[in-house]
Design an enzyme around this catalytic site. Structure first.
Site, PDB file in Angstrom:
ATOM      1  N   ASP A 182       1.595  -1.054   0.367  1.00 35.23           N
ATOM      2  CA  ASP A 182      -0.188   0.085  -0.015  1.00 35.23           C
ATOM      3  C   ASP A 182       1.176   1.863   0.019  1.00 35.23           C
ATOM      4  OD1 ASP A 182      -2.065   1.482   0.140  1.00 35.23           O
ATOM      5  OD2 ASP A 182      -1.990   1.663   2.389  1.00 35.23           O
TER       6      ASP A 182
ATOM      7  N   ASP B 186       2.526   1.314  -3.448  1.00 38.92           N
ATOM      8  CA  ASP B 186       1.192   2.087  -4.545  1.00 38.92           C
ATOM      9  C   ASP B 186       1.188   3.360  -4.333  1.00 38.92           C
ATOM     10  OD1 ASP B 186      -0.586   1.747  -6.083  1.00 38.92           O
ATOM     11  OD2 ASP B 186      -2.307   1.861  -4.213  1.00 38.92           O
ATOM     12  N   GLY B 187       0.844   4.183  -3.312  1.00 40.74           N
ATOM     13  CA  GLY B 187       0.931   5.568  -2.891  1.00 40.74           C
ATOM     14  C   GLY B 187       1.599   6.049  -3.482  1.00 40.74           C
TER      15      GLY B 187
ATOM     16  N   ARG C  47       2.044   8.674  -6.922  1.00 43.93           N
ATOM     17  CA  ARG C  47       2.103  10.662  -6.828  1.00 43.93           C
ATOM     18  C   ARG C  47       3.159  10.418  -7.597  1.00 43.93           C
ATOM     19  NH1 ARG C  47       0.356   9.029  -1.404  1.00 43.93           N
ATOM     20  NH2 ARG C  47       2.619   8.482  -1.077  1.00 43.93           N
TER      21      ARG C  47
ATOM     22  N   ASP D 208      -8.746   3.071  -2.775  1.00 41.51           N
ATOM     23  CA  ASP D 208      -7.326   2.891  -1.257  1.00 41.51           C
ATOM     24  C   ASP D 208      -7.399   3.484   0.431  1.00 41.51           C
ATOM     25  OD1 ASP D 208      -4.425   2.416  -0.556  1.00 41.51           O
ATOM     26  OD2 ASP D 208      -4.365   4.437   0.602  1.00 41.51           O
TER      27      ASP D 208
ATOM     28  N   ASP E 145      -8.010   0.254   2.412  1.00 32.17           N
ATOM     29  CA  ASP E 145      -7.294   0.236   4.343  1.00 32.17           C
ATOM     30  C   ASP E 145      -8.267  -0.167   5.176  1.00 32.17           C
ATOM     31  OD1 ASP E 145      -4.897   0.648   2.807  1.00 32.17           O
ATOM     32  OD2 ASP E 145      -5.165   2.465   3.170  1.00 32.17           O
TER      33      ASP E 145
END
Length: 188
Positions: free
Chosen positions: A19, A22-23, A27, A40, A44
């Site tokens: 996670d 991925d974030g 970005r 997302d 979560d």
């Protein structure tokens, strides 16, 4: 989960790591979207809720606390996401609140808070089954790794819950301000 708590912990923490990657990469590669941010956040919250439900089963005397933490987690994130959408913010990480700005804009703070929170709950789950490998002895009693990680990560987890309270309060105030502005517009 109860049959293989170690495998569960590995996959849960792997999910947290993926996670984060991925974030970061979405970005970095400018591939963010509001749908992705919502998805997302939803994933979560679902994963965390599953862990909290499991914790409320293995620590039934603390069930009400885990239920409160589920409610705080879901409501603070939902209100925060909703308020950022109605305000037209480009990202849910846009804020003027000092604490939320520090939380969302400092990669090291966000990473430490999220990992500290996840490690606390996962280790709390694991110590139900085993205290983990012995790290040292204290007064002739072995101290296990899972127990040590629970004690070390608890202050971070506590701070993360406070961030959720601040997030809920700020987002609620933003939604009320938006509603009041809409009401004034409709009366004009």
């Amino acid at each position: 989960m109860a049959d293989s708590p170690g495998i569960f912990a590995i996959f849960y923490l792997l999910n947290t790591l993926l996670d984060e990657f991925d974030g970061y990469y979405s970005r970095k590669l400018n591939q963010t979207s509001k749908f992705g941010a919502l998805l997302d956040m939803l994933i979560d919250r679902c994963v965390t809720t599953c862990l909290m439900v499991s914790l409320s089963n293995v620590y039934s005397s603390y069930r009400i606390l885990f239920q409160f933490l589920i409610s705080l987690d879901v409501s603070s994130h939902w209100f925060h996401m909703y308020s950022s959408m109605i305000k037209g913010d480009k990202s849910h990480k846009t804020t003027t609140n000092f604490f939320l700005k520090l939380y969302y804009e400092s990669w090291s703070v966000l990473t430490m808070m999220c990992w500290g929170n996840e490690v606390f709950f996962v280790m709390l789950y694991l110590i139900h089954f085993s205290y983990g490998p012995t790290v040292f002895t204290l007064n002739n009693a072995p101290v296990g790794l899972w127990s040590l990680l629970v004690y070390v990560s608890f202050p971070i987890c506590f701070l993360k819950q406070l961030v959720s309270v601040v997030q809920l309060m700020v987002a609620s105030q933003d939604v009320v301000a938006y509603d009041m502005a809409e009401r004034r517009k409709s009366k004009s």
